[in-house]
Design an enzyme around this catalytic site. Structure first.
Site, PDB file in Angstrom:
ATOM      1  N   ASN A  93      20.603 -41.049 -10.641  1.00  0.00           N
ATOM      2  CA  ASN A  93      20.035 -41.114  -9.280  1.00  0.00           C
ATOM      3  C   ASN A  93      18.603 -41.642  -9.291  1.00  0.00           C
ATOM      4  O   ASN A  93      17.861 -41.476 -10.266  1.00  0.00           O
ATOM      5  CB  ASN A  93      20.130 -39.758  -8.563  1.00  0.00           C
ATOM      6  CG  ASN A  93      19.541 -38.589  -9.334  1.00  0.00           C
ATOM      7  OD1 ASN A  93      19.546 -38.572 -10.561  1.00  0.00           O
ATOM      8  ND2 ASN A  93      19.031 -37.601  -8.615  1.00  0.00           N
ATOM      9  N   GLU A  95      15.286 -41.696  -6.598  1.00  0.00           N
ATOM     10  CA  GLU A  95      14.690 -41.252  -5.326  1.00  0.00           C
ATOM     11  C   GLU A  95      13.411 -42.041  -5.048  1.00  0.00           C
ATOM     12  O   GLU A  95      12.739 -42.485  -5.986  1.00  0.00           O
ATOM     13  CB  GLU A  95      14.381 -39.755  -5.401  1.00  0.00           C
ATOM     14  CG  GLU A  95      15.636 -38.912  -5.565  1.00  0.00           C
ATOM     15  CD  GLU A  95      15.334 -37.423  -5.769  1.00  0.00           C
ATOM     16  OE1 GLU A  95      14.149 -37.052  -5.868  1.00  0.00           O
ATOM     17  OE2 GLU A  95      16.307 -36.656  -5.848  1.00  0.00           O
ATOM     18  N   HIS A 106      22.533 -42.750  -5.433  1.00  0.00           N
ATOM     19  CA  HIS A 106      23.221 -41.669  -6.146  1.00  0.00           C
ATOM     20  C   HIS A 106      23.670 -42.162  -7.522  1.00  0.00           C
ATOM     21  O   HIS A 106      23.897 -43.359  -7.734  1.00  0.00           O
ATOM     22  CB  HIS A 106      24.424 -41.186  -5.329  1.00  0.00           C
ATOM     23  CG  HIS A 106      24.014 -40.445  -4.096  1.00  0.00           C
ATOM     24  ND1 HIS A 106      24.638 -39.310  -3.661  1.00  0.00           N
ATOM     25  CD2 HIS A 106      23.016 -40.681  -3.224  1.00  0.00           C
ATOM     26  CE1 HIS A 106      24.040 -38.870  -2.561  1.00  0.00           C
ATOM     27  NE2 HIS A 106      23.061 -39.696  -2.274  1.00  0.00           N
ATOM     28  N   GLU A 108      26.422 -41.924  -9.074  1.00  0.00           N
ATOM     29  CA  GLU A 108      27.731 -42.584  -9.076  1.00  0.00           C
ATOM     30  C   GLU A 108      27.591 -44.040  -8.630  1.00  0.00           C
ATOM     31  O   GLU A 108      28.206 -44.948  -9.212  1.00  0.00           O
ATOM     32  CB  GLU A 108      28.693 -41.858  -8.114  1.00  0.00           C
ATOM     33  CG  GLU A 108      28.980 -40.412  -8.479  1.00  0.00           C
ATOM     34  CD  GLU A 108      27.964 -39.403  -7.932  1.00  0.00           C
ATOM     35  OE1 GLU A 108      26.772 -39.743  -7.800  1.00  0.00           O
ATOM     36  OE2 GLU A 108      28.371 -38.265  -7.663  1.00  0.00           O
TER      37      GLU A 108
HETATM   38  N1  THU Z   1      22.957 -36.803  -6.069  1.00  0.00           N
HETATM   39  C1  THU Z   1      23.703 -37.723  -6.766  1.00  0.00           C
HETATM   40  O1  THU Z   1      23.140 -38.567  -7.497  1.00  0.00           O
HETATM   41  N2  THU Z   1      25.052 -37.705  -6.633  1.00  0.00           N
HETATM   42  C2  THU Z   1      25.720 -36.823  -5.836  1.00  0.00           C
HETATM   43  O2  THU Z   1      26.872 -37.055  -5.504  1.00  0.00           O
HETATM   44  C3  THU Z   1      25.014 -35.624  -5.387  1.00  0.00           C
HETATM   45  C4  THU Z   1      23.553 -35.824  -5.188  1.00  0.00           C
HETATM   46  C5  THU Z   1      21.503 -36.868  -6.152  1.00  0.00           C
HETATM   47  C6  THU Z   1      20.858 -37.411  -4.900  1.00  0.00           C
HETATM   48  C7  THU Z   1      19.487 -36.806  -4.954  1.00  0.00           C
HETATM   49  O3  THU Z   1      18.680 -37.615  -5.787  1.00  0.00           O
HETATM   50  C8  THU Z   1      19.695 -35.461  -5.665  1.00  0.00           C
HETATM   51  O4  THU Z   1      20.949 -35.571  -6.343  1.00  0.00           O
HETATM   52  C9  THU Z   1      19.723 -34.270  -4.724  1.00  0.00           C
HETATM   53  O5  THU Z   1      20.696 -34.437  -3.770  1.00  0.00           O
HETATM   54 ZN    ZN Z   2      26.548 -38.672  -3.991  1.00  0.00          ZN
END
Ligand code: THU
Ligand code: ZN
Length: 308
Positions: A93, A95, A106, A108
């Site tokens: 991920n 941000e 994300h 994925e």
């Molecule tokens: N996050 C993911 O990368 N994949 C998911 O399916 C769940 C959430 C990340 C997004 C954000 O950076 C952190 O987790 C908190 O939600």
């Molecule tokens: Zn996600």
């Protein structure tokens, strides 16, 4: 039915030192563990591919850049290239500080984007360190192999249809194509000689069935080469991955950060008359006020001459 791992004993894992060695190999290959290394690890540790895949998830999470949540998610696509070789394509991920949370990439998406940009042809499995959110389930539903691939969590295994019943997808919009199975490209850009051929190619390979904005981003660095990102749309629109997010995710998979010591320039190429990426790119880049300003280019498309 979902499969829960029931065998006794703890799951196979790498030591901290082994993880660090593998992190360096994956970083060197910009987010890929090549098939020869996957095979060597299976042999060395006498473990099946799934066990090695799961054991690599903490390494994938090391590529995460999560200044807001400090929640580091790793994902890995296990995919076949055009030669039928099975590679691990990593993702994590990303941000963006002081920007809307909805801009986040994300893990994925990052792994699928990495596999797509690097020529994977078939997704066999997607391993994730945490349960995929609804948005990622929707993102995965745009993939050509959505019905067939396995989703591996640390202790469970699913098909996407189990996690996303009664799904909305490309077919609901009359789109018979999918990410990894796009419509044949009938166009080319009316180009200018000074433009980077790879940026043009990248834009033409964007998956844009809904907006038709063939677009791509190039992030040039001072000492670490160029990183390209490609626009990948989604039938539900919101989970679409912008070309800038795609390129930033790739840069992080090389273990680099978006700062002025690393980044020399950022170019956005869009399709004239279909542009929709300037504002979102500027919003993402507002997270890095020290970086050079975005260079934005629009080019017209024309029908590709048929080769006789
Ligand atoms: N996050 C993911 O990368 N994949 C998911 O399916 C769940 C959430 C990340 C997004 C954000 O950076 C952190 O987790 C908190 O939600
Ligand atoms: Zn996600």
């Amino acid at each position: 039915m979902p499969t829960t791992l029931t065998q006794a004993g703890t799951a196979f894992s790498f030591s901290a030192e082994q993880q660090q060695q593998l992190y360096l190999i994956i970083k060197h290959h910009v987010g890929i563990l090549p098939s020869s290394d996957v095979a060597a690890l299976c042999k060395q540790y006498d473990q099946p591919v799934d066990a090695i895949l799961r054991a690599c998830l903490p390494i994938a999470a090391q590529f995460a850049v999560a200044p807001i949540s400090q929640f580091f998610v790793g994902a890995i696509v296990c995919g076949l290239d055009s030669q039928g070789e099975l590679h691990f394509y990593f993702g994590a991920n990303v941000e963006f500080s002081q920007q809307a949370l909805s801009l986040v990439v994300h893990a994925e998406q990052s792994a699928i984007n990495n596999a797509w940009l690097n020529g994977a042809k078939k997704i066999v499995k997607i391993a994730i360190s945490d349960a995929p959110c609804g948005y990622c389930r929707q993102f995965m539903n745009e993939l050509a192999d959505a019905q067939s691939f396995d989703i591996l969590l640390p202790k469970q295994q699913f098909k996407l249809a189990e996690l996303l019943p009664c799904a909305f997808g490309p077919n609901d919009l009359g789109n018979v194509y999918s990410l990894f199975n796009p419509a044949p490209q009938q166009h080319q850009f009316v180009t200018r000689a000074e433009l980077d051929a790879k940026l043009l190619d990248c834009a033409l390979s964007a998956y844009v069935p809904y907006s038709e904005n063939y677009s791509a981003v190039k992030i040039s660095t001072f000492n670490n080469g160029d990183f390209y990102g490609c626009y990948a749309e989604n039938a539900a629109y919101s989970p679409s991955l912008s070309p800038l997010q795609s390129a930033i995710s790739q840069l992080h998979l090389a273990g680099l950060l978006m700062n002025k010591e690393v980044v020399q320039g950022i170019e956005l190429l869009q399709t004239q008359g279909k542009e929709n990426q300037l504002s979102v790119s500027q919003a993402v880049l507002a997270s890095y006020p020290e970086l050079p300003v975005l260079q934005s280019i629009s080019l017209a498309l024309c029908i590709k001459p048929t080769v006789v």
